[in-house]
Motif scaffolding. Structure first.
Motif, short mmCIF file in Angstrom:
data_model
loop_
_atom_site.label_atom_id
_atom_site.label_comp_id
_atom_site.label_asym_id
_atom_site.label_seq_id
_atom_site.Cartn_x
_atom_site.Cartn_y
_atom_site.Cartn_z
N ALA A 23 -19.94 -7.99 -4.60
CA ALA A 23 -19.85 -9.45 -4.45
C ALA A 23 -18.43 -9.99 -4.32
O ALA A 23 -18.09 -10.62 -3.34
N ARG A 24 -17.60 -9.79 -5.27
CA ARG A 24 -16.27 -10.41 -5.26
C ARG A 24 -15.13 -9.39 -5.32
O ARG A 24 -14.07 -9.68 -5.85
N SER A 25 -15.37 -8.21 -4.81
CA SER A 25 -14.30 -7.20 -4.81
C SER A 25 -13.21 -7.60 -3.84
O SER A 25 -13.50 -8.03 -2.72
N PRO A 26 -11.96 -7.46 -4.24
CA PRO A 26 -10.86 -7.82 -3.34
C PRO A 26 -10.70 -6.79 -2.23
O PRO A 26 -10.35 -5.64 -2.48
N LEU A 27 -10.99 -7.18 -1.02
CA LEU A 27 -10.94 -6.26 0.12
C LEU A 27 -9.53 -6.13 0.69
O LEU A 27 -9.15 -5.06 1.14
N VAL A 28 -8.76 -7.20 0.66
CA VAL A 28 -7.43 -7.19 1.26
C VAL A 28 -6.54 -6.09 0.68
O VAL A 28 -5.93 -5.33 1.45
N PRO A 29 -6.45 -5.93 -0.64
CA PRO A 29 -5.59 -4.85 -1.17
C PRO A 29 -6.08 -3.46 -0.75
O PRO A 29 -5.27 -2.56 -0.50
N GLU A 30 -7.39 -3.28 -0.67
CA GLU A 30 -7.94 -1.99 -0.25
C GLU A 30 -7.59 -1.68 1.20
O GLU A 30 -7.24 -0.55 1.54
N VAL A 31 -7.67 -2.68 2.05
CA VAL A 31 -7.33 -2.50 3.47
C VAL A 31 -5.84 -2.21 3.61
O VAL A 31 -5.43 -1.32 4.37
N THR A 32 -5.02 -2.91 2.85
CA THR A 32 -3.57 -2.69 2.88
C THR A 32 -3.23 -1.27 2.44
O THR A 32 -2.41 -0.59 3.06
N ARG A 33 -3.89 -0.80 1.40
CA ARG A 33 -3.69 0.56 0.91
C ARG A 33 -4.09 1.58 1.99
O ARG A 33 -3.37 2.54 2.25
N LEU A 34 -5.23 1.34 2.63
CA LEU A 34 -5.70 2.24 3.68
C LEU A 34 -4.75 2.26 4.86
O LEU A 34 -4.45 3.33 5.42
N GLN A 35 -4.23 1.11 5.24
CA GLN A 35 -3.26 1.05 6.34
C GLN A 35 -2.02 1.88 6.02
O GLN A 35 -1.53 2.62 6.87
N GLY A 36 -1.52 1.76 4.81
CA GLY A 36 -0.34 2.53 4.40
C GLY A 36 -0.62 4.03 4.40
O GLY A 36 0.20 4.82 4.88
N TRP A 37 -1.79 4.41 3.89
CA TRP A 37 -2.17 5.82 3.89
C TRP A 37 -2.26 6.35 5.33
O TRP A 37 -1.74 7.42 5.64
N PHE A 38 -2.91 5.59 6.20
CA PHE A 38 -3.07 6.00 7.59
C PHE A 38 -1.70 6.17 8.27
O PHE A 38 -1.46 7.16 8.97
N GLN A 39 -0.82 5.22 8.04
CA GLN A 39 0.52 5.27 8.62
C GLN A 39 1.26 6.53 8.18
O GLN A 39 1.88 7.21 9.00
N THR A 40 1.18 6.84 6.91
CA THR A 40 1.91 7.98 6.36
C THR A 40 1.24 9.32 6.67
O THR A 40 1.89 10.25 7.14
N GLU A 41 -0.05 9.40 6.41
CA GLU A 41 -0.75 10.68 6.46
C GLU A 41 -1.21 11.09 7.85
O GLU A 41 -1.36 12.28 8.12
N ILE A 42 -1.47 10.14 8.72
CA ILE A 42 -1.96 10.50 10.05
C ILE A 42 -0.91 10.23 11.12
O ILE A 42 -0.51 11.13 11.84
N LEU A 43 -0.44 9.00 11.20
CA LEU A 43 0.56 8.70 12.23
C LEU A 43 1.88 9.40 11.95
O LEU A 43 2.57 9.80 12.87
N GLY A 44 2.21 9.57 10.68
CA GLY A 44 3.48 10.17 10.32
C GLY A 44 3.51 11.68 10.40
O GLY A 44 4.58 12.28 10.45
N THR A 45 2.34 12.33 10.46
CA THR A 45 2.35 13.80 10.45
C THR A 45 1.59 14.41 11.61
O THR A 45 2.11 15.28 12.28
N ASP A 46 0.37 13.98 11.85
CA ASP A 46 -0.50 14.66 12.82
C ASP A 46 -0.39 14.15 14.25
O ASP A 46 -0.75 14.86 15.17
N PHE A 47 0.04 12.96 14.44
CA PHE A 47 -0.11 12.30 15.74
C PHE A 47 0.46 13.13 16.89
O PHE A 47 -0.19 13.31 17.91
N ALA A 48 1.65 13.66 16.75
CA ALA A 48 2.28 14.41 17.84
C ALA A 48 1.54 15.72 18.14
O ALA A 48 1.63 16.24 19.26
N ASP A 49 0.80 16.24 17.17
CA ASP A 49 0.08 17.49 17.35
C ASP A 49 -1.29 17.32 18.00
O ASP A 49 -1.94 18.30 18.34
N LEU A 50 -1.73 16.09 18.16
CA LEU A 50 -3.06 15.84 18.71
C LEU A 50 -3.06 15.95 20.23
O LEU A 50 -2.05 15.68 20.89
#
Length: 110
Positions: A23-50
């Motif tokens: 019902a009232r879970s804060p979604l914005v902080p979760e999305v922000t956390r996911l964006q940071g993880w994606f930036q670091t873990e996928i774009l920062g490491t794997d992207f050039a190897d794809l």
């Protein structure tokens, strides 16, 4: 390419779906956390190897994450129940799209 990272991304997308249903879970902080993880873990490491196809899907996931942040902010500011329901449906669609993109990268959905 590390498929583990994309499998983890799918799990995090599923977790966001669960958060959205609460019902009232804060979604914005979760999305922000996911964006940071994606930036670091996928774009920062794997992207050039794809391969180019996977790079295209990863770029689309990145775009969807940015749009998801906007959707989450709009949901947070929505006051009318009907507007909230529309925003939640829009977010579910966006999460589903990202999950499909991940499955293509993982070779689970051609």
């Amino acid at each position: 390419m590390s498929s583990d990272r994309y499998q983890k991304l799918v799990r995090q997308i599923d977790r966001l779906c669960e958060t959205l249903d609460e019902a009232r879970s804060p979604l914005v902080p979760e999305v922000t956390r996911l964006q940071g993880w994606f930036q670091t873990e996928i774009l920062g490491t794997d992207f050039a190897d794809l391969d180019s196809r996977s790079q295209s899907y990863t770029t689309e996931i990145h775009k969807q994450l940015r749009l998801l942040a906007t959707d989450a902010a709009f949901l947070q500011s929505a006051r009318q129940e009907t507007t909230q329901a529309q925003r939640r449906a829009q977010i579910r669609d966006r999460l589903s799209t990202m999950r499909r993109y991940c499955n293509v990268i993982l070779g689970k959905d051609e």
